[in-house]
Design a protein around this motif. Structure first.
Motif, PDB file in Angstrom:
ATOM      1  N   ARG A  72      30.788 -18.632  44.743  1.00  0.00           N
ATOM      2  CA  ARG A  72      31.706 -18.028  43.773  1.00  0.00           C
ATOM      3  C   ARG A  72      32.584 -16.969  44.447  1.00  0.00           C
ATOM      4  O   ARG A  72      33.804 -16.932  44.261  1.00  0.00           O
ATOM      5  N   GLN A  73      31.957 -16.107  45.255  1.00  0.00           N
ATOM      6  CA  GLN A  73      32.718 -15.080  45.972  1.00  0.00           C
ATOM      7  C   GLN A  73      33.601 -15.711  47.039  1.00  0.00           C
ATOM      8  O   GLN A  73      34.723 -15.253  47.287  1.00  0.00           O
ATOM      9  N   ALA A  74      33.116 -16.770  47.679  1.00  0.00           N
ATOM     10  CA  ALA A  74      33.926 -17.469  48.682  1.00  0.00           C
ATOM     11  C   ALA A  74      35.203 -18.009  48.058  1.00  0.00           C
ATOM     12  O   ALA A  74      36.281 -17.944  48.671  1.00  0.00           O
ATOM     13  N   ARG A  75      35.123 -18.518  46.841  1.00  0.00           N
ATOM     14  CA  ARG A  75      36.324 -19.018  46.162  1.00  0.00           C
ATOM     15  C   ARG A  75      37.339 -17.903  45.973  1.00  0.00           C
ATOM     16  O   ARG A  75      38.538 -18.095  46.189  1.00  0.00           O
ATOM     17  N   ARG A  76      36.874 -16.728  45.581  1.00  0.00           N
ATOM     18  CA  ARG A  76      37.794 -15.602  45.377  1.00  0.00           C
ATOM     19  C   ARG A  76      38.477 -15.219  46.698  1.00  0.00           C
ATOM     20  O   ARG A  76      39.683 -14.958  46.731  1.00  0.00           O
ATOM     21  N   LEU A  77      37.695 -15.175  47.773  1.00  0.00           N
ATOM     22  CA  LEU A  77      38.256 -14.798  49.066  1.00  0.00           C
ATOM     23  C   LEU A  77      39.235 -15.853  49.574  1.00  0.00           C
ATOM     24  O   LEU A  77      40.294 -15.523  50.131  1.00  0.00           O
ATOM     25  N   LEU A  78      38.891 -17.120  49.404  1.00  0.00           N
ATOM     26  CA  LEU A  78      39.799 -18.191  49.828  1.00  0.00           C
ATOM     27  C   LEU A  78      41.101 -18.127  49.046  1.00  0.00           C
ATOM     28  O   LEU A  78      42.192 -18.341  49.601  1.00  0.00           O
ATOM     29  N   GLN A  79      41.019 -17.817  47.759  1.00  0.00           N
ATOM     30  CA  GLN A  79      42.225 -17.692  46.946  1.00  0.00           C
ATOM     31  C   GLN A  79      43.104 -16.531  47.416  1.00  0.00           C
ATOM     32  O   GLN A  79      44.324 -16.579  47.258  1.00  0.00           O
ATOM     33  N   SER A  80      42.476 -15.507  47.997  1.00  0.00           N
ATOM     34  CA  SER A  80      43.252 -14.347  48.465  1.00  0.00           C
ATOM     35  C   SER A  80      43.794 -14.537  49.869  1.00  0.00           C
ATOM     36  O   SER A  80      44.478 -13.657  50.395  1.00  0.00           O
ATOM     37  N   GLY A  81      43.475 -15.683  50.512  1.00  0.00           N
ATOM     38  CA  GLY A  81      44.052 -15.990  51.814  1.00  0.00           C
ATOM     39  C   GLY A  81      43.168 -15.733  53.006  1.00  0.00           C
ATOM     40  O   GLY A  81      43.600 -15.894  54.144  1.00  0.00           O
ATOM     41  N   VAL A  82      41.904 -15.343  52.790  1.00  0.00           N
ATOM     42  CA  VAL A  82      40.988 -15.119  53.906  1.00  0.00           C
ATOM     43  C   VAL A  82      40.602 -16.465  54.507  1.00  0.00           C
ATOM     44  O   VAL A  82      40.315 -17.422  53.776  1.00  0.00           O
ATOM     45  N   CYS A  83      40.593 -16.577  55.837  1.00  0.00           N
ATOM     46  CA  CYS A  83      40.297 -17.854  56.475  1.00  0.00           C
ATOM     47  C   CYS A  83      38.827 -18.218  56.268  1.00  0.00           C
ATOM     48  O   CYS A  83      37.971 -17.331  56.146  1.00  0.00           O
ATOM     49  N   PRO A  84      38.509 -19.528  56.215  1.00  0.00           N
ATOM     50  CA  PRO A  84      37.133 -19.960  55.920  1.00  0.00           C
ATOM     51  C   PRO A  84      36.070 -19.363  56.840  1.00  0.00           C
ATOM     52  O   PRO A  84      34.982 -19.022  56.387  1.00  0.00           O
ATOM     53  N   ALA A  85      36.363 -19.244  58.141  1.00  0.00           N
ATOM     54  CA  ALA A  85      35.371 -18.702  59.064  1.00  0.00           C
ATOM     55  C   ALA A  85      35.013 -17.264  58.697  1.00  0.00           C
ATOM     56  O   ALA A  85      33.838 -16.868  58.732  1.00  0.00           O
ATOM     57  N   GLN A  86      36.026 -16.469  58.343  1.00  0.00           N
ATOM     58  CA  GLN A  86      35.776 -15.077  57.961  1.00  0.00           C
ATOM     59  C   GLN A  86      35.065 -15.020  56.609  1.00  0.00           C
ATOM     60  O   GLN A  86      34.183 -14.180  56.401  1.00  0.00           O
ATOM     61  N   VAL A  87      35.445 -15.910  55.709  1.00  0.00           N
ATOM     62  CA  VAL A  87      34.791 -15.970  54.404  1.00  0.00           C
ATOM     63  C   VAL A  87      33.295 -16.209  54.575  1.00  0.00           C
ATOM     64  O   VAL A  87      32.463 -15.570  53.933  1.00  0.00           O
ATOM     65  N   ALA A  88      32.943 -17.147  55.452  1.00  0.00           N
ATOM     66  CA  ALA A  88      31.532 -17.459  55.682  1.00  0.00           C
ATOM     67  C   ALA A  88      30.759 -16.203  56.056  1.00  0.00           C
ATOM     68  O   ALA A  88      29.657 -15.955  55.542  1.00  0.00           O
ATOM     69  N   ALA A  89      31.318 -15.402  56.955  1.00  0.00           N
ATOM     70  CA  ALA A  89      30.638 -14.185  57.394  1.00  0.00           C
ATOM     71  C   ALA A  89      30.553 -13.152  56.281  1.00  0.00           C
ATOM     72  O   ALA A  89      29.528 -12.479  56.118  1.00  0.00           O
ATOM     73  N   GLU A  90      31.601 -13.049  55.480  1.00  0.00           N
ATOM     74  CA  GLU A  90      31.654 -12.001  54.460  1.00  0.00           C
ATOM     75  C   GLU A  90      30.733 -12.272  53.276  1.00  0.00           C
ATOM     76  O   GLU A  90      30.334 -11.344  52.575  1.00  0.00           O
ATOM     77  N   VAL A  91      30.404 -13.541  53.020  1.00  0.00           N
ATOM     78  CA  VAL A  91      29.553 -13.837  51.873  1.00  0.00           C
ATOM     79  C   VAL A  91      28.116 -14.163  52.268  1.00  0.00           C
ATOM     80  O   VAL A  91      27.280 -14.452  51.413  1.00  0.00           O
ATOM     81  N   GLY A  92      27.812 -14.145  53.577  1.00  0.00           N
ATOM     82  CA  GLY A  92      26.430 -14.278  53.996  1.00  0.00           C
ATOM     83  C   GLY A  92      25.995 -15.623  54.527  1.00  0.00           C
ATOM     84  O   GLY A  92      24.806 -15.823  54.797  1.00  0.00           O
ATOM     85  N   PHE A  93      26.937 -16.580  54.730  1.00  0.00           N
ATOM     86  CA  PHE A  93      26.571 -17.846  55.365  1.00  0.00           C
ATOM     87  C   PHE A  93      26.552 -17.659  56.880  1.00  0.00           C
ATOM     88  O   PHE A  93      27.276 -16.829  57.426  1.00  0.00           O
ATOM     89  N   THR A  94      25.725 -18.449  57.562  1.00  0.00           N
ATOM     90  CA  THR A  94      25.562 -18.245  58.998  1.00  0.00           C
ATOM     91  C   THR A  94      26.827 -18.581  59.786  1.00  0.00           C
ATOM     92  O   THR A  94      27.108 -17.948  60.793  1.00  0.00           O
ATOM     93  N   ASP A  95      27.585 -19.584  59.336  1.00  0.00           N
ATOM     94  CA  ASP A  95      28.837 -19.945  60.001  1.00  0.00           C
ATOM     95  C   ASP A  95      29.671 -20.787  59.038  1.00  0.00           C
ATOM     96  O   ASP A  95      29.276 -21.030  57.895  1.00  0.00           O
ATOM     97  N   GLN A  96      30.842 -21.256  59.516  1.00  0.00           N
ATOM     98  CA  GLN A  96      31.734 -21.998  58.642  1.00  0.00           C
ATOM     99  C   GLN A  96      31.126 -23.336  58.207  1.00  0.00           C
ATOM    100  O   GLN A  96      31.328 -23.791  57.078  1.00  0.00           O
ATOM    101  N   ALA A  97      30.367 -23.966  59.096  1.00  0.00           N
ATOM    102  CA  ALA A  97      29.736 -25.236  58.732  1.00  0.00           C
ATOM    103  C   ALA A  97      28.738 -25.032  57.586  1.00  0.00           C
ATOM    104  O   ALA A  97      28.635 -25.868  56.679  1.00  0.00           O
ATOM    105  N   HIS A  98      28.008 -23.922  57.622  1.00  0.00           N
ATOM    106  CA  HIS A  98      27.049 -23.597  56.567  1.00  0.00           C
ATOM    107  C   HIS A  98      27.774 -23.378  55.241  1.00  0.00           C
ATOM    108  O   HIS A  98      27.350 -23.884  54.186  1.00  0.00           O
ATOM    109  N   LEU A  99      28.885 -22.639  55.282  1.00  0.00           N
ATOM    110  CA  LEU A  99      29.713 -22.436  54.088  1.00  0.00           C
ATOM    111  C   LEU A  99      30.207 -23.776  53.555  1.00  0.00           C
ATOM    112  O   LEU A  99      30.114 -24.053  52.357  1.00  0.00           O
ATOM    113  N   THR A 100      30.752 -24.609  54.442  1.00  0.00           N
ATOM    114  CA  THR A 100      31.343 -25.879  54.017  1.00  0.00           C
ATOM    115  C   THR A 100      30.318 -26.770  53.335  1.00  0.00           C
ATOM    116  O   THR A 100      30.599 -27.390  52.306  1.00  0.00           O
TER     117      THR A 100
END
Length: 280
Positions: free
Chosen positions: A223-251
């Motif tokens: 849910r928080q990742a969606r908000r960050l992606l909507q604000s223009g934060v890149c997926p790799a940074q989003v993963a770190a900011e919401v607590g996923f280990t990396d972008q693959a984990h987020l995806t």
């Protein structure tokens, strides 16, 4: 038919996302939405577990999922299912309900699979108008759709089934999880923080939310990742900011809940930047 999914923001109704998809092997993990999930099955059959009950929705039937209600989603037939979905916010539907003079603030759909051919046809028309970008037609048809759904199928929101002390512990546990996406506590620490025993908290939490704390945390992170992606934060940074280990984990988790990978979601939001990873 090959699996495909198209996710985008409504061109004229704030707080509403849309999805048009065909899935065969894709499975939505158990999750919750902070708004509603409203759609129509265009072809095939979808099966989904909703708060512990298995539902089947076939062609022409409406699917109505309430906010914060744990559910899954998978094919109920060999060829999968095709559907059109809208995801309006609580505020939007509550506002329309108030305009209609409804005696409740948060509408609730008691039935999750409904046969209503007139509303299903209206949903398809509203969805197609939004896909074409016809703002006036899409906004008019979408608001008419939501009003029709509320008058025909909504009921007052049921009262919580948990005793007061159990609800207090769950509410406080939710506050803790909302504030600790990156470094969440163990179940024992979470229980200690809210003055409950671990198993009692786990049981109350699952009864109130439909999910154990760790699965609820994953939904919260997405849910928080969606908000960050909507604000223009890149997926790799989003993963770190919401607590996923990396972008693959987020995806992996993002697609299991939203139905599309983060980059596709960000393109739909209009905040995708050339050079960002297109990790699927």
């Amino acid at each position: 038919m090959k699996e495909q999914a198209h996710f985008w923001r409504h061109p004229a109704v704030p707080g509403t996302d849309l999805l048009r998809a065909h899935y065969v092997t894709h499975r939505f993990t158990r999750h919750v939405h902070d708004g509603y999930a409203i759609g129509v099955i265009v072809d095939g059959v979808e099966e989904f577990d909703y708060r512990g009950t298995l539902h089947r929705a076939g062609a022409g039937e409406l699917v109505l999922v309430n906010p914060d209600a744990a559910h899954t989603g998978h094919a109920g037939a060999p060829d999968g299912w095709s559907y059109r979905m809208l995801y309006p916010s609580i505020d939007l539907l509550a506002g329309i309900a108030a305009e209609l003079g409804a005696p409740y603030a948060t509408p609730h759909f008691a039935e999750q699979v409904v046969r209503d051919d007139a509303v299903a046809a209206l949903l398809c028309r509203a969805h197609r108008a939004a896909e074409l970008g016809d703002a006036l037609a899409a906004s008019t048809l979408s608001r008419t759709l939501f009003a029709r759904l509320l008058t025909r199928h909504a009921t007052p929101r049921p009262a919580p089934a948990l005793p007061g002390e159990g609800m207090r512990a769950v509410r406080e546990a939710l506050e803790v999880l909302h504030g600790s996406l990156v470094d969440p506590p163990t179940l024992d620490d979470l229980a200690g923080a809210v003055g409950a025993r671990p198993f009692a908290l786990l049981r109350a939490f699952k009864r109130a939310t439909g999910l154990p704390p760790h699965a609820y945390l994953t939904s919260l992170r997405v849910r928080q990742a969606r908000r960050l992606l909507q604000s223009g934060v890149c997926p790799a940074q989003v993963a770190a900011e919401v607590g996923f280990t990396d972008q693959a984990h987020l995806t992996r988790h993002f697609r299991r809940i939203v139905g599309v990978p983060p980059a596709a979601y960000q393109r739909a939001a209009g905040t995708y930047k050339t050079g960002d990873s297109l990790l699927a």
